[in-house]
Design an enzyme around this catalytic site. Sequence first.
Site, PDB file in Angstrom:
ATOM      1  CB  SER A   1      -9.126   8.151 -31.858  1.00 58.91           C
ATOM      2  OG  SER A   1      -8.106   8.299 -30.876  1.00 58.91           O
TER       3      SER A   1
ATOM      4  CB  SER B   1      -3.803  10.066 -32.050  1.00 56.90           C
ATOM      5  OG  SER B   1      -4.229   9.784 -33.400  1.00 56.90           O
TER       6      SER B   1
ATOM      7  CG  ASP C   1      -7.030   5.004 -29.614  1.00 56.10           C
ATOM      8  OD1 ASP C   1      -6.844   6.259 -28.970  1.00 56.10           O
ATOM      9  OD2 ASP C   1      -7.995   4.807 -30.027  1.00 56.10           O
TER      10      ASP C   1
END
Length: 339
Positions: free
Chosen positions: A273, A235, A275
């Site tokens: 992840s 992240s 984002d």
Amino acid sequence: MRHQPRVRRLRDFGHAVGRLTPGTHNAITDVAGVLVGQTTLVDEQKGVHSGVTAVVPNALADARTLPAGFHVGNGYGKFVGATQVMELGELETPILLTSTLSTFRVADSLLSWLIDRATEPVRSVNLVVGEINDSWLSSADPRPVTAEHVYGALDGAHDGPVAMGNVGGGTGAVALGFKAGIGTASREVALRDRQATVGVLVQANMSGDLRLLGRTITPENLGLRRPGHVSERGSCVVVIAVDVACSALQLSRIAARGVFALGRVGAAFSHGSGDYGLAFSSEPSETPRTLNPAELDGVFAAVMESVEEAVIDALLAARTVRTPSGREAIALPHEVLET
């Protein structure tokens, strides 16, 4: 954590990203009225590397809300308050960044901090807390951040230089094959009638291969081990401040450029992840301004340049971490910029 040993930034090596001029400190705090506070938690014997970073817009002390926009590049993460920011285009509280399982304790502590300072009863407030997964380096305690740590970051928020690397919410971060963390940068932008300032703060923690000065640099090519989970997760949160009270729609587009810019340094935007980009104006919305296309392009460029440089500076500021369990995240060797 106001003081930090002098770290070398990209510009100290004679390099720069883009053509625009940075602000005085090349930090998000170059946007007037934006403060940053950080609490860093490190216990090397136990293997705790975590913390909390607070971005505090001073104007919230007088204005109930500030204009804001939000962009989700990949939603695999926890971001408290995101939907209301997207729906109403407003920011009501400081922005806190921490580790995944500390998110909810941090949000509760932020609420307590706000109630403590409220002059009227608090019936509803949209708390804003983002996170990264730092569990690879900070595995001993999955949620070490307490209310005391949150209060420390908020009460200690200040202007001027911002500590980077292994600090605050970036203490246990790993990005692009190296130890990473908190990074920041700023740019000055010419509007039709005045100069504007754009500042960013990045909590860098993502998979991918580092792209630096036209080269791809991997730990493997340097004879180093790549840190991080076997299955890619991480992240990255990008916070953007501008000193123009533009619309929530324009701020959401500005926030998107913060996420796009991560690709310039090699972010993989992997499945695991989260984002996120959050952009806000440091000016209350009573005097809204619509940026014309040329002005908006200038702000977009400022965000792209600032985020790229902030990630690189986060890597340069970071320090190698070794845990009791044998895990290791190596800092980017500065020699890659000296050759």
